[in-house]
Design a protein around this motif. Sequence first.
Motif, PDB file in Angstrom:
ATOM      1  N   GLY A   1       0.794  -1.223   0.000  1.00 37.41           N
ATOM      2  CA  GLY A   1       0.000   0.000   0.000  1.00 37.41           C
ATOM      3  C   GLY A   1       0.826   1.273   0.000  1.00 37.41           C
ATOM      4  O   GLY A   1       0.305   2.345  -0.311  1.00 37.41           O
ATOM      5  N   ASP A   2       2.111   1.178   0.345  1.00 37.42           N
ATOM      6  CA  ASP A   2       2.959   2.371   0.409  1.00 37.42           C
ATOM      7  C   ASP A   2       4.383   1.971   0.033  1.00 37.42           C
ATOM      8  O   ASP A   2       5.157   1.506   0.872  1.00 37.42           O
ATOM      9  N   MET A   3       4.729   2.155  -1.232  1.00 29.76           N
ATOM     10  CA  MET A   3       6.053   1.763  -1.722  1.00 29.76           C
ATOM     11  C   MET A   3       7.165   2.615  -1.105  1.00 29.76           C
ATOM     12  O   MET A   3       8.316   2.221  -1.103  1.00 29.76           O
ATOM     13  N   GLY A   4       6.821   3.773  -0.553  1.00 27.63           N
ATOM     14  CA  GLY A   4       7.812   4.631   0.079  1.00 27.63           C
ATOM     15  C   GLY A   4       8.401   4.046   1.344  1.00 27.63           C
ATOM     16  O   GLY A   4       9.487   4.437   1.776  1.00 27.63           O
TER      17      GLY A   4
ATOM     18  N   TYR B   1      -0.887   1.337  -8.825  1.00 33.97           N
ATOM     19  CA  TYR B   1      -1.593   2.604  -8.630  1.00 33.97           C
ATOM     20  C   TYR B   1      -0.623   3.774  -8.496  1.00 33.97           C
ATOM     21  O   TYR B   1       0.468   3.640  -7.956  1.00 33.97           O
ATOM     22  N   GLU B   2      -1.115   4.922  -8.914  1.00 31.86           N
ATOM     23  CA  GLU B   2      -0.359   6.159  -8.869  1.00 31.86           C
ATOM     24  C   GLU B   2      -0.151   6.664  -7.438  1.00 31.86           C
ATOM     25  O   GLU B   2       0.879   7.256  -7.132  1.00 31.86           O
ATOM     26  N   HIS B   3      -1.109   6.432  -6.564  1.00 27.63           N
ATOM     27  CA  HIS B   3      -1.035   6.938  -5.196  1.00 27.63           C
ATOM     28  C   HIS B   3      -0.957   5.792  -4.186  1.00 27.63           C
ATOM     29  O   HIS B   3      -1.343   4.661  -4.486  1.00 27.63           O
ATOM     30  N   ASN B   4      -0.477   6.111  -2.994  1.00 31.52           N
ATOM     31  CA  ASN B   4      -0.476   5.140  -1.901  1.00 31.52           C
ATOM     32  C   ASN B   4      -1.898   4.669  -1.616  1.00 31.52           C
ATOM     33  O   ASN B   4      -2.854   5.418  -1.815  1.00 31.52           O
ATOM     34  N   TRP B   5      -1.976   3.454  -1.147  1.00 31.81           N
ATOM     35  CA  TRP B   5      -3.224   2.826  -0.729  1.00 31.81           C
ATOM     36  C   TRP B   5      -4.233   2.752  -1.867  1.00 31.81           C
ATOM     37  O   TRP B   5      -5.412   2.950  -1.696  1.00 31.81           O
TER      38      TRP B   5
ATOM     39  N   ILE C   1       4.358   4.800  -9.877  1.00 32.33           N
ATOM     40  CA  ILE C   1       3.729   3.714  -9.111  1.00 32.33           C
ATOM     41  C   ILE C   1       4.049   3.894  -7.634  1.00 32.33           C
ATOM     42  O   ILE C   1       5.216   3.975  -7.247  1.00 32.33           O
ATOM     43  N   SER C   2       2.993   3.942  -6.824  1.00 29.33           N
ATOM     44  CA  SER C   2       3.149   4.126  -5.376  1.00 29.33           C
ATOM     45  C   SER C   2       2.596   2.951  -4.572  1.00 29.33           C
ATOM     46  O   SER C   2       2.876   2.841  -3.378  1.00 29.33           O
ATOM     47  N   SER C   3       1.755   2.104  -5.183  1.00 29.75           N
ATOM     48  CA  SER C   3       1.187   0.945  -4.494  1.00 29.75           C
ATOM     49  C   SER C   3       0.737  -0.077  -5.518  1.00 29.75           C
ATOM     50  O   SER C   3       0.580   0.250  -6.695  1.00 29.75           O
TER      51      SER C   3
END
Length: 145
Positions: free
Chosen positions: A77-80, A110-114, A139-141
């Motif tokens: 859910g959060d690639m960061g 997905y472009e955004h987290n979660w 890609i963030s998630s």
Amino acid sequence: MVRKLAGKTARLGLYAAAVAGVVLATANSASASTLLGIGQGAGACPAQHVCLWSENGFVGATSGSKYGAIASDQNIGDMGKLKREGALWDGMQDTASSVVNNTGSGICFYEHNWYGGLQFRIGPWEKWPSVPSWINDRISSFTYC
């Protein structure tokens, strides 16, 4: 008669406890994994994992790059949050340029987290040496879908 019933009840209780122990052991032995820095090339992606690289052509952590590659068999859910502290490799938030789906399921990036924003979906066993430009480095998630 009461003694026979008590014996059967005791055996049934032991049987139920044994079955519960096997179920618990099975549930605990299957664990999810996320691997950081998996190496170069689509072949570096382990079976039943989704893999992402920071560069096209399944390349990560090239000379001068602070990014790398990951493999996971679970939703992220959060690639960061996937980074090594105190090392060059700083995570995969908005850096993926190539992906491999080494699973039998579809994967949604997905472009955004979660799981928000733009969605890029790939099918089972697909390999993308370069993702489309509209999702490249965004890609963030990702999740099984």
